[in-house]
Design an enzyme around this catalytic site. Structure first.
Site, short mmCIF file in Angstrom:
data_model
loop_
_atom_site.label_atom_id
_atom_site.label_comp_id
_atom_site.label_asym_id
_atom_site.label_seq_id
_atom_site.Cartn_x
_atom_site.Cartn_y
_atom_site.Cartn_z
N ASP A 146 0.88 -1.18 0.00
CA ASP A 146 0.00 0.00 0.00
C ASP A 146 0.91 1.22 0.00
OD1 ASP A 146 -1.77 2.08 0.55
OD2 ASP A 146 -2.96 0.91 1.95
N ASP A 185 -2.74 6.85 -3.87
CA ASP A 185 -2.94 5.88 -2.80
C ASP A 185 -3.36 4.56 -3.46
OD1 ASP A 185 -3.43 4.50 -0.48
OD2 ASP A 185 -5.18 5.67 0.12
N HIS A 244 -12.18 6.43 0.66
CA HIS A 244 -12.10 7.72 1.33
C HIS A 244 -11.74 8.77 0.29
CE1 HIS A 244 -7.70 7.31 1.10
NE2 HIS A 244 -7.84 6.09 1.61
N GLU A 260 -11.21 0.51 -2.22
CA GLU A 260 -10.24 -0.42 -1.65
C GLU A 260 -10.87 -1.51 -0.78
OE1 GLU A 260 -7.84 1.28 1.56
OE2 GLU A 260 -8.76 3.22 1.13
N ARG A 292 -6.05 -6.69 -0.24
CA ARG A 292 -6.72 -5.41 -0.46
C ARG A 292 -6.29 -4.91 -1.84
NH1 ARG A 292 -5.17 -3.27 3.76
NH2 ARG A 292 -3.46 -1.89 3.18
N GLU A 296 -6.64 -1.53 -4.33
CA GLU A 296 -7.04 -0.12 -4.21
C GLU A 296 -6.62 0.69 -5.43
OE1 GLU A 296 -6.44 3.48 -0.92
OE2 GLU A 296 -5.01 1.81 -1.00
#
Length: 439
Positions: A262, A273, A356, A386, A408, A410
């Site tokens: 990440d 991100d 987010h 994500e 995960r 993202e």
């Protein structure tokens, strides 16, 4: 997408002046907005961390000097800043000084920072409301509360100061909706991020340490003009991926394990991100493939649902429903789907949100709820998508092949009508693409 030009970071006086004017238009008579620049943070003894300006301050001024104070009312704007000082500039770099800053930003006044204490009362007098980010700096909080109290005791002189402190939501509303220029900066951050992620996918192998991958990320980011990561790199191999904010990055990659990374590059104060997961060796195991494909399908659906007018929370709720149903069908969760959702038992495997806001800060500013309701997504906003699934390595009720799997995926999404734009879609995430890179 071509690589960003390292020579394009020129100061744009008109841009920052226009942002200050926008804030002035939101203020009424008797309201004043104070914004403090960041100060240097001590790392150890007399050594400081590398300086990064407060995002709000940079957004309005583009100035990267510490300890300045921006003052804005409906009618005037001004700055208190570090004075020109030849001796100090030899040690820490050239300062702009009050005259240049005043000219750059088209301000009505400018003072040396040393004048703040004697001018503070005059700045606040006659204003009933102070807009200020209370709680970020306890020393500043005490200073301003004390000053407001002192001014309140001067009523017999016919003078008064702020009797109310408000959070400057209006500034964060400005930052929430990104301009074309801001999205271009995020595209640059995404492209540099792509280089880092693809390099570690290609070069990682069993026997390497997590911090070696972290070093490769930094090398790629810095090489192409980024200041580095917009947040601490997460490089988590094996069971470490089940720790959501794992930052130790000191474990060794082992054959048969997955690596979760990440990380996003920061470009001119805007950060990407991105999370990707790949095998430490060359291939995913069957259990890893199964979970990966579920998360990838959930992520693609969530991106598809990230459209203008859709309540932000609805994207998360649909993702939770899909992942919960998959876990139920595989036997990891018991009961009906509605029972699982009502009791929240899915949180054993999926314990965070689906996205987010993204921008100058990795968890960018902006309210997610208005009047108690989830806020609809709007064109120009940028969000992450994500979803993930995490299988506790110590839980013996989970089949052994699945224990310690943490996945995960993202990406960074620009809200654009009914066709969301994925800024990071060119970073491989299909199993076939990843295994081809690893081969």
């Amino acid at each position: 997408m071509k690589l960003p030009d390292k020579k394009t970071r020129e100061y744009n006086s008109k841009l920052y002046r226009s942002r200050i004017i926008n804030i002035q238009k939101k203020l009424k008579k008797g309201e004043i907005f104070l914004l403090f620049a960041a100060n240097h943070k001590i790392r150890n003894r007399d050594v400081e961390y590398k300086f990064r300006q407060n995002s709000d301050f940079y957004y309005l001024t583009g100035i990267t000097e510490e300890d300045s104070i921006l003052v804005i009312t409906q009618d005037v704007s001004g700055m208190f800043c570090l004075p020109k000082d030849k001796e100090k500039e030899i040690w820490t770099g050239i300062r702009l000084g009050k005259e240049k800053i005043k000219s750059m930003l088209g301000l009505d006044f400018s003072y040396d920072l040393s004048d703040w204490e004697k001018e503070r009362s005059a700045i606040l007098i006659g204003n009933h409301t102070l807009y200020y980010f209370f709680g970020e700096n306890p020393d500043r909080d005490r200073e301003l509360i004390s000053e407001c109290r002192n001014l309140s005791e001067r009523g017999r002189e016919g003078k008064f100061g702020p009797h109310r402190i408000e959070h400057p939501h209006f500034l964060h509303e400005e930052r929430l909706n990104k301009s074309k220029e801001e999205i271009a900066l995020l595209k640059n951050a995404a492209e540099v991020t792509k280089l880092g992620h693809m390099r570690i996918m290609r070069e990682s192998k069993p026997g390497m340490y997590e911090y070696e991958l972290e070093a490769l990320l930094d090398q790629e980011y810095l090489k192409y003009g980024s200041i580095g990561g917009g947040y601490g790199h997460i490089v988590a191999t094996g069971k470490n991926a089940c720790i959501l904010h794992y930052v130790s990055n000191d474990d060794v990659l082992k054959e048969g394990d997955l690596v979760l990374v990440d990380s996003g590059a920061e470009w001119n104060y805007y950060t990407a991100d991105v999370t990707r997961v790949f095998p430490a060796g060359k291939k995913f195991t069957e259990a890893q493939k199964t979970i990966y494909e579920i998360v990838l399908y959930a992520q693609k659906n969530a991106i598809h649902n990230s459209t203008s007018g859709t309540p932000f929370n609805e994207v998360h709720e649909k993702t939770v429903r899909f992942l919960s149903d998959c876990l139920r069908e595989m036997g990891f969760l018991k009961g009906s789907l509605e029972e699982i959702l009502e009791k929240g038992t899915y949180r054993k495997f999926y314990m965070h949100r689906t996205g987010h806001y993204l921008g100058m800060d990795v968890h960018d500013v902006g309210r997610y709820f208005l009047d108690g309701k989830s806020r609809p997504l709007k064109d120009g906003q940028v969000v992450t998508v994500e979803p993930g699934l995490y299988f506790d390595p110590t839980d013996e009720s989970i089949p052994k092949d699945f224990r310690g799997i943490g996945i995960r995926i993202e990406d960074d999404i620009v809200i654009h009508g009914k066709t969301p734009i994925n800024l990071t879609e060119s970073i491989p995430k299909e199993i076939s693409e990843i295994e081809a890179l690893k081969a």
